[in-house]
Motif scaffolding. Structure first.
Motif, short mmCIF file in Angstrom:
data_model
loop_
_atom_site.label_atom_id
_atom_site.label_comp_id
_atom_site.label_asym_id
_atom_site.label_seq_id
_atom_site.Cartn_x
_atom_site.Cartn_y
_atom_site.Cartn_z
N TRP A 1 -3.03 -3.19 6.54
CA TRP A 1 -1.87 -4.08 6.54
C TRP A 1 -0.65 -3.19 6.72
CZ3 TRP A 1 -4.69 -2.23 2.63
CH2 TRP A 1 -4.03 -1.60 1.59
N PRO A 2 0.45 -3.73 7.25
CA PRO A 2 1.55 -2.84 7.64
C PRO A 2 2.15 -2.02 6.51
CG PRO A 2 1.83 -5.02 8.61
CD PRO A 2 0.68 -5.12 7.66
N GLY A 3 2.13 -2.55 5.28
CA GLY A 3 2.79 -1.86 4.17
C GLY A 3 1.95 -0.80 3.49
N ALA A 4 0.74 -0.56 4.00
CA ALA A 4 -0.14 0.40 3.34
C ALA A 4 0.46 1.79 3.33
CB ALA A 4 -1.49 0.44 4.06
N PHE A 5 0.24 2.55 2.24
CA PHE A 5 0.70 3.95 2.20
C PHE A 5 -0.15 4.76 3.16
CE2 PHE A 5 -2.25 5.93 -1.18
CZ PHE A 5 -3.19 4.96 -1.01
N ARG A 6 0.44 5.83 3.67
CA ARG A 6 -0.23 6.58 4.73
C ARG A 6 -0.94 7.83 4.24
NH1 ARG A 6 1.31 2.01 6.71
NH2 ARG A 6 2.40 2.00 8.71
N THR A 7 -0.46 8.36 3.12
CA THR A 7 -1.10 9.55 2.56
C THR A 7 -0.53 9.81 1.17
OG1 THR A 7 -1.69 11.87 3.06
CG2 THR A 7 0.60 11.24 3.45
N ASP B 1 2.86 -15.25 -8.95
CA ASP B 1 2.22 -14.15 -9.67
C ASP B 1 1.70 -13.18 -8.62
OD1 ASP B 1 0.61 -12.42 -11.11
OD2 ASP B 1 -0.68 -13.97 -11.95
N THR B 2 2.44 -12.09 -8.43
CA THR B 2 2.19 -11.22 -7.28
C THR B 2 1.36 -10.01 -7.67
OG1 THR B 2 4.22 -10.01 -7.78
CG2 THR B 2 4.41 -11.87 -6.27
N TRP B 3 0.17 -9.91 -7.11
CA TRP B 3 -0.64 -8.71 -7.33
C TRP B 3 -0.43 -7.73 -6.18
CZ3 TRP B 3 -4.43 -6.29 -4.38
CH2 TRP B 3 -4.96 -5.13 -4.97
N TRP B 4 -0.07 -6.52 -6.54
CA TRP B 4 0.09 -5.46 -5.54
C TRP B 4 0.24 -4.14 -6.27
CZ3 TRP B 4 5.23 -3.27 -4.26
CH2 TRP B 4 6.24 -3.73 -5.10
N GLN B 5 0.48 -3.07 -5.54
CA GLN B 5 0.50 -1.73 -6.13
C GLN B 5 1.49 -0.83 -5.39
OE1 GLN B 5 -3.77 -1.14 -5.08
NE2 GLN B 5 -4.05 -0.99 -7.29
N THR B 6 1.86 0.27 -6.03
CA THR B 6 2.70 1.27 -5.37
C THR B 6 2.14 1.58 -3.98
OG1 THR B 6 3.15 2.23 -7.54
CG2 THR B 6 3.69 3.60 -5.63
N GLU B 7 0.83 1.71 -3.93
CA GLU B 7 0.15 2.10 -2.69
C GLU B 7 0.24 1.03 -1.60
OE1 GLU B 7 -1.02 2.23 -5.75
OE2 GLU B 7 -2.08 4.10 -6.14
N THR B 8 0.29 -0.23 -2.01
CA THR B 8 0.20 -1.30 -1.00
C THR B 8 1.56 -1.62 -0.38
OG1 THR B 8 0.51 -3.20 -2.48
CG2 THR B 8 -1.76 -2.34 -2.24
N GLY B 9 2.65 -1.13 -0.97
CA GLY B 9 3.98 -1.32 -0.41
C GLY B 9 4.55 -2.71 -0.62
N GLY B 10 3.70 -3.71 -0.69
CA GLY B 10 4.18 -5.08 -0.87
C GLY B 10 3.06 -5.95 -1.40
N PHE B 11 3.37 -7.24 -1.58
CA PHE B 11 2.42 -8.19 -2.17
C PHE B 11 1.13 -8.25 -1.38
CE2 PHE B 11 6.54 -10.68 -3.11
CZ PHE B 11 6.82 -9.85 -4.17
N MET B 12 0.03 -8.34 -2.09
CA MET B 12 -1.29 -8.44 -1.45
C MET B 12 -1.94 -9.79 -1.75
SD MET B 12 -1.62 -5.61 0.11
CE MET B 12 -3.34 -5.20 0.42
N GLY C 1 6.09 -0.10 9.48
CA GLY C 1 5.19 -1.06 8.85
C GLY C 1 5.73 -1.51 7.51
N TYR C 2 6.23 -0.57 6.73
CA TYR C 2 6.78 -0.90 5.41
C TYR C 2 7.94 -1.88 5.55
CZ TYR C 2 9.14 -0.43 0.93
OH TYR C 2 9.75 -0.70 -0.26
N MET C 3 8.76 -1.65 6.55
CA MET C 3 9.92 -2.52 6.77
C MET C 3 9.48 -3.97 7.02
SD MET C 3 12.93 -2.03 9.58
CE MET C 3 12.15 -2.47 11.14
N ILE C 4 8.54 -4.11 7.94
CA ILE C 4 8.10 -5.46 8.30
C ILE C 4 7.38 -6.12 7.12
CG2 ILE C 4 6.59 -6.77 9.89
CD1 ILE C 4 9.26 -5.35 11.01
N TYR C 5 6.61 -5.31 6.41
CA TYR C 5 5.81 -5.88 5.33
C TYR C 5 6.66 -6.27 4.12
CZ TYR C 5 1.51 -6.99 2.93
OH TYR C 5 0.50 -7.68 2.30
#
Ligand code: WTA
Length: 692
Positions: free
Chosen positions: A515-521, A456-467, A325-329
């Motif tokens: 979403w595919p880039g979401a952290f899993r744990t 202007d990209t909002w996202w987080q370590t947890e989200t893996g990519g732009f949200m 998921g991280y790869m695709i996202y």
């Protein structure tokens, strides 16, 4: 407001009308718009006509599909990558609702792939082996190097072979503590190639922070270098690693090997302290290995990396991302948010020690076969024009940076910018904190010559990519707003009871669905994962950010609502700074809050209570700051220490941070009700000591 079935607020109809010429824009004419909400900056028709997503309507079509048929949307994209074995049975499965059981997220389950293969081998096989993968620019002007995709693969394979040879296996952790040398992305990719989990620790963290991370993830190998020049300062990274390892070994930890790159321009090997048996010079071993290596095929849900980030307690959280998921996202967000084309030269100023460097220095760009500039040094070294010199030298087309850097260079004046052409630039990007409209305008008008859309990209370590991020060319921007959600992302704004708010509103930003880039744990602590992110507003992922949505459906991030502060785009937990301060023998209690800071966005303001009888002094102030530098790193050093004989507490002993924030920002007439304090006098005492 007309509300579509996908819970998306359509912008007003005027976005569909012929667009005004962007020269007519109020921003460009230097006029203040009626309000920020009405400050629309349109992409030029030339830009839009060549954009991957040229119109809002096309975005809407794609967006609707992405949330109504996520499986179809994401599997069409995933099919463009190499899978040894396709996912089966579903693209997505899982549960996000804590009321229904444990949170678990799975994308492309059963799929077998390798992200390093997709970054390198796949691009080489499609004929891009001779394309530059990395332009490396050293700290000193004139020091540079480059690697083609083929050369990069060879370097990665040599390291992968070495790691395998010394016993690193799929699922083992490898800790990487390196500055922005080419060896940093090489090390990440080599780990990914053999299925090892990399954990990059930003090379500005102190020995104690490194030790804390070693104790948590127990790496088999540590990869570092002996030293680095940052601006005109020499930093002995290996020494920091040595003391971290000494500390961890007291906890019974023993390391397989400490692979050390000899960073000659900074320091010769003879000057480096060495522990025979444990320490190995990279240059002595890695180049001896073959330049090809087998790929370890991994499951889509096998871990790719761990990255520690700050939360509201003193213990950093090990955010875990998995492979498929991280790869695709990361690939898809990179492509669309920067309107990526094969000819682009992309420079992200972030360090690989943060999530931005994972998703948007290494993986996202390389999955797209992009040419990436990696810069070792500081943006203002040897002078404030360095960044623009780099842009001109490599003909950078896509520049991704942080508001804090924009603001600090803005202060140095336009002459440092105007000396350079910058005409290669096409799209600008911003990340890390809300970008204030005045910095946005300077970035847009001066750096981008009013030509380049800003993502202007909002996202987080947890989200893996732009949200939430603009697709340049698809719609007008509003300076300071991250605009609209990326494909597949369903933002919701909730009130403090968790009710979803509609239309124009403000509240807490949550995400509905996955979403595919979401952290899993969180590594080793799934319970904390659920408690911190999924329990506050059951049914949603809670971001920790405040947000509002305006009449046109644009999202405006307003900053953290938890005990995390954002200093120069670095996430710092107030609890971490507090625990560093109280580790000082003279400090009995500390309370840390964020205050507005002209350049850093937020500054760190610390209230400290000293042990009985210890007088406050300049010397003590310095040693308190030193305690934070030692425990966390220089980037977390408080800007202000405020001596507090007592702290404002409720009768049950809870510190009232609301009051401390007002005192810290000197909004003394807004202290509010202080009658519930155990001792209301402490407030007057604190005010009296404010400039002590
Ligand atoms: C903040 C960095 C407003 C936000 C990628 C978030 C932003 C935190 C933006 C995550 C932005 C990041 N506008 N705020 N464009 N980008 N933030 O995990 O508060 O280091 O929660 O990830 O940075 O920081 P992190």
């Amino acid at each position: 407001t007309s509300r579509s079935m996908v819970n998306f607020y359509y912008p007003p109809h005027n976005l569909g009308l012929p667009k005004p010429k962007h020269q007519l824009n109020a921003v460009l004419l230097g006029q203040a718009p009626a309000s920020e909400e009405d400050d629309l900056v349109f992409p030029s028709p030339e830009f839009s006509s060549q954009a991957l997503v040229p119109s809002f309507n096309q975005y809407m079509e794609m967006y609707k599909r992405s949330v109504e048929d996520p499986a179809g949307f994401w599997s069409d994209i995933a099919a463009q990558f190499y899978w040894k074995c396709r996912w089966d049975p579903s693209v997505y499965s899982g549960n996000l609702d804590v009321r229904k059981g444990n949170v678990n997220i799975k994308w492309f389950e059963g799929g077998i792939t390798n992200i390093c293969y997709n970054c390198l081998d796949r691009n080489i096989e499609s004929g891009n082996g001779d394309k530059i993968a990395i332009y490396w620019e050293g700290n000193e002007p004139g020091a540079d190097a480059s690697l083609t995709y083929t050369q990069l693969l060879q370097r990665v394979c040599q390291l992968a072979n070495y790691l395998k040879d010394i016993g690193v296996k799929k699922g083992d952790a490898v800790l990487i503590y390196l500055p922005m040398l080419m060896e940093l992305p090489i090390a990440m990719l080599a780990c990914a190639r053999i299925g090892a989990i990399h954990s990059v620790v930003f090379a500005g963290f102190s020995a104690e922070s490194v030790a804390q991370r070693i104790n948590d993830c127990k790496p088999k190998v540590l990869i570092t270098c002996n030293a680095v020049m940052r601006g005109s300062k020499l930093i002995h990274l290996k020494q920091i690693v040595d003391s971290a390892l000494t500390e961890s070994s007291q906890n019974g930890f023993s390391l397989g090997a400490c692979l050390t790159y000899e960073n000659k321009p900074a320091m010769k090997r003879e000057a480096t302290e060495w522990q025979v048996g444990r320490d190995v010079w990279w240059q002595d071993v890695v180049p001896k290995y073959p330049t090809t290596s087998e790929v370890e095929w991994v499951d889509a849900e096998d871990p790719l990396f761990l990255l520690y980030t700050s939360g509201s307690t003193g213990k950093p959280k090990g955010v875990l991302h998995t492979t498929g998921g991280y790869m695709i996202y990361s690939a898809t967000t990179f492509k669309y948010a920067f309107d990526y084309k094969a000819e682009d030269v992309y420079w992200c100023t972030a360090d690989c020690g943060w999530i931005t460097g994972h998703s948007y220095v290494t993986y996202g760009p390389m999955l797209n076969g992009a040419t990436v500039v990696v810069y070792e040094g500081a943006p203002n070294y040897p002078d404030p024009g360095r960044s623009w010199a780099i842009v001109d030298k490599y003909k950078v087309t896509l520049l991704y940076t942080a508001p804090t850097l924009v603001r600090s260079l803005m202060r140095e004046g336009n002459e440092h910018v105007n000396r350079y052409s910058r005409k290669s630039l096409r799209v600008l990007g911003s990340v890390g904190e809300p970008i204030n409209p005045s910095a946005w305008r300077w970035f847009y008008n001066v750096i981008g010559d009013s030509r380049c859309p800003i993502s202007d990209t909002w996202w987080q370590t947890e989200t893996g990519g732009f949200m939430i991020a603009p697709l340049p060319g698809a719609w007008p921007q509003k300076p300071g707003s991250a605009t609209f959600p990326f494909f597949g992302v369903q933002p919701v704004i909730v009130d403090d009871k968790g009710n979803e708010l509609e239309g124009e509103c403000s509240g807490y930003l949550c995400i509905k669905g996955s979403w595919p880039g979401a952290f899993r744990t969180l590594f080793g602590d799934h319970e904390r994962y659920e408690t911190a992110y999924f329990k506050p507003f059951p049914g949603y992922y809670f971001s920790g950010d405040g947000c509002s949505r305006d009449k046109d459906g644009y999202y405006w991030l307003t900053g953290r609502v938890d005990d995390v502060i954002n200093v120069s785009g670095h996430r710092i937990g107030t609890a971490e700074v507090e625990s560093a301060l109280v580790s000082h023998s003279h400090c009995t209690e500390a309370a840390v809050v964020g205050v507005e800071h002209e350049v850093k966005g937020q500054g760190i303001y610390a209230f400290v209570t000293l042990a009985e009888g210890v007088p406050y002094s300049e010397e003590l102030r310095k040693s308190l700051i030193l305690a934070v530098r030692k425990q966390i790193g220089a980037f977390a050093a408080p800007d202000k220490i405020h001596w507090a004989p007592g702290l404002p507490k409720t009768r049950s002993g809870k510190i009232m941070r609301r009051i401390l924030r007002k005192i810290a920002s000197r909004q003394l007439d807004e202290l509010g009700d202080t009658s519930s304090l155990a001792d209301p006098n402490v407030v007057d005492q604190l005010i009296a000591l404010a400039d002590h």
